[in-house]
Enzyme design. Structure first.
Site, PDB file in Angstrom:
ATOM      1  N   ALA A  15      -6.588   3.439  -0.836  1.00 33.35           N
ATOM      2  CA  ALA A  15      -8.015   3.346  -0.520  1.00 33.35           C
ATOM      3  C   ALA A  15      -8.726   2.560  -1.628  1.00 33.35           C
ATOM      4  O   ALA A  15      -8.091   1.806  -2.359  1.00 33.35           O
ATOM      5  CB  ALA A  15      -8.584   4.743  -0.338  1.00 33.35           C
ATOM      6  N   VAL A  37      -4.063  -2.222  -2.669  1.00 35.53           N
ATOM      7  CA  VAL A  37      -5.086  -1.236  -3.002  1.00 35.53           C
ATOM      8  C   VAL A  37      -6.425  -1.826  -2.585  1.00 35.53           C
ATOM      9  O   VAL A  37      -6.626  -3.040  -2.651  1.00 35.53           O
ATOM     10  CB  VAL A  37      -5.070  -0.894  -4.508  1.00 35.53           C
ATOM     11  CG1 VAL A  37      -6.416  -0.373  -4.996  1.00 35.53           C
ATOM     12  CG2 VAL A  37      -3.992   0.150  -4.802  1.00 35.53           C
ATOM     13  N   CYS A  38      -7.330  -0.946  -2.136  1.00 31.59           N
ATOM     14  CA  CYS A  38      -8.691  -1.363  -1.786  1.00 31.59           C
ATOM     15  C   CYS A  38      -8.640  -2.451  -0.705  1.00 31.59           C
ATOM     16  O   CYS A  38      -7.805  -2.386   0.195  1.00 31.59           O
ATOM     17  CB  CYS A  38      -9.408  -1.814  -3.071  1.00 31.59           C
ATOM     18  SG  CYS A  38     -11.213  -1.867  -2.975  1.00 31.59           S
ATOM     19  N   THR A  39      -9.519  -3.447  -0.798  1.00 31.46           N
ATOM     20  CA  THR A  39      -9.577  -4.473   0.231  1.00 31.46           C
ATOM     21  C   THR A  39      -8.393  -5.439   0.189  1.00 31.46           C
ATOM     22  O   THR A  39      -8.337  -6.369   0.991  1.00 31.46           O
ATOM     23  CB  THR A  39     -10.879  -5.286   0.105  1.00 31.46           C
ATOM     24  OG1 THR A  39     -10.950  -5.792  -1.242  1.00 31.46           O
ATOM     25  CG2 THR A  39     -12.094  -4.421   0.375  1.00 31.46           C
ATOM     26  N   GLY A  40      -7.458  -5.200  -0.726  1.00 27.71           N
ATOM     27  CA  GLY A  40      -6.228  -5.998  -0.719  1.00 27.71           C
ATOM     28  C   GLY A  40      -5.538  -5.949   0.635  1.00 27.71           C
ATOM     29  O   GLY A  40      -4.871  -6.907   1.042  1.00 27.71           O
TER      30      GLY A  40
END
Lengths: 282, 282
Positions: free
Chosen positions: B205, B155-158
């Site tokens: 996102a 998730v996200c910048t993961g």
């Protein structure tokens, strides 16, 4: 007053820089209660538009077996409030285990918690929530800080603790859909809405309502521009892949079964309310 | 095969009972890696319909300065998978501080983490995420478990960490809107969608996409009925009080400013990607 461009830039350097992004060379928090408080003499403090920089003290209650997501949704929004101190408050300084066993370190004890909070926030859970409501120290702490706080708030079954502390009498409020009607036990008026605002009481529905709840509160405290910037930053544009998130939308059979299964918990809530009333009468 | 009524009842006694509600008299987890695993000899295991009871092992990466909500959204859904073990995996057994300083106890170290994971999940962050991607041990752990896992997710910048570990080459993927295009650095094909599924790679996102991401994954793994029951249980029927959650919806001026502010971070991502490529070439 600075313009919007400068305002957002300053905000970012404080919030994103101070906590998430590390752009700004801010001093690292030294004591746990300094978490994300910007330096008090920060040059921007005098130039910020009204409402973009605050000095709120936000107290989040942690108790054994609370539900992690109830806390970390709102926490994500609270932490974006430039200038605010966000405290994780527990009865003792020991790590608190959530209802799934994740251990989280509080920053502050009941004894160390400031008297006057801008926001008191209580997350939910199930058996742990009943136990917290029945715990005299916890109930008295919530009652005391709640009476003095500017905003008294909860998500999910956290409202049962507010109720047990006598903070919802005569107020409209909500809870997880399974426990919403139980709020009557505490003199509250249950409302079937995702976020219920009644004067300074703001309560959210089950678990995932935390983001809607906290954005609503942020909008009321810091204004629409501020809340929109945080929403964009959090990319909060939900797109559930299924549409079964409320009793009204769920298949009747599924709903009936969940209700039947939760009937014993409902009885435990009633029993808790009775015990709390008895304790108060003495 | 048992009927739907019995299935939901059994599910609740396992999931809600075993973790949240305490209805069932299940043994409490004794070792941290036993978190919410139901007793293996539970009588329901033989009677459950296909797909309602599993034995997944889910590894969630924790690293210094990850974003708590990135983790606790999906964690809330994963933990509802009856029979699954949900591990919080970190390089060392010490508590890990999030990007806002909240200390969370991992359950498992890299060394103790099972070789074969059903789901590898990586949450995002900002500077901490770059540091994790640049850390050889972390990158090699993610690459190793990712190559063997059934599902490789973030998730996200993961997704930047997945990319740095070489796991997104030739895959469609997403990230926080600010870093989505940076995925090209790792040979991925950035897609502007809240949840992107490409074969066994599932990426979400920014931050708050975690619930949509995890429900989508749950639906793919356990089926629609299961995911709907979890959605109802979590009361996931989002109602954001504002509508500014994507770059497309935000005022142009606000967007431009955030992009400008993040330009240095974008450069740091590019630099990280270069370092990672150089390390791999040696």
């Amino acid at each position: 007053m600075m313009n919007r461009r400068d305002a957002i830039k300053t905000w970012l350097s404080l919030v994103a820089g101070g906590t998430t992004l590390g752009f700004a060379d801010q001093p690292k928090p030294e004591s746990p209660t300094d978490l994300v408080a910007p330096p008090p003499e920060h040059e921007a403090m005098h130039a910020m538009p009204r409402g973009w920089l605050g000095n709120e003290t936000i107290g989040i209650l942690m108790y054994p077996k609370f539900t992690a997501l109830d806390l970390f949704g709102p926490h994500h929004i609270f932490i974006s409030m430039a200038g605010a101190k966000v405290l994780l408050v527990a009865k003792t300084p020991d790590p608190v285990a959530t209802d799934t066993g994740v251990k989280i370190q509080p920053t502050t004890t009941f004894a160390d918690c400031p008297e006057k909070l801008s926001i008191l926030f209580v997350p939910g859970g199930t058996t742990g929530t009943l136990e917290a409501a029945l715990d005299k120290d916890t109930r008295e702490f919530v009652a005391d800080r709640g009476e003095k706080a500017e905003w008294v708030t909860s998500v999910c079954t956290g409202s049962l603790i507010l109720g047990a502390a006598g903070l919802l009498e005569g107020y409209q409020a909500t809870s997880h859909w399974m426990t919403r009607d139980s709020l009557k036990e505490f003199g509250a008026v249950p409302v079937n809405r995702r976020v219920v605002v009644d004067r300074n009481r703001v309560t959210g529905a089950g678990v995932t309502s935390g983001l809607d709840f906290a954005l609503q509160l942020l909008k009321d405290i810091r204004g629409k521009d501020y809340a929109e910037t945080v929403q964009l930053f959090s990319e909060y544009d939900p797109r559930p892949p299924l549409d079964c998130g409320t009793p009204e939308k769920a298949p009747k059979e599924m709903l009936k079964l969940l209700e039947d299964m939760f009937a014993p918990f409902g009885k435990q809530v009633t029993e808790m309310a009775r015990e709390v009333r008895a304790a108060r009468a003495n």
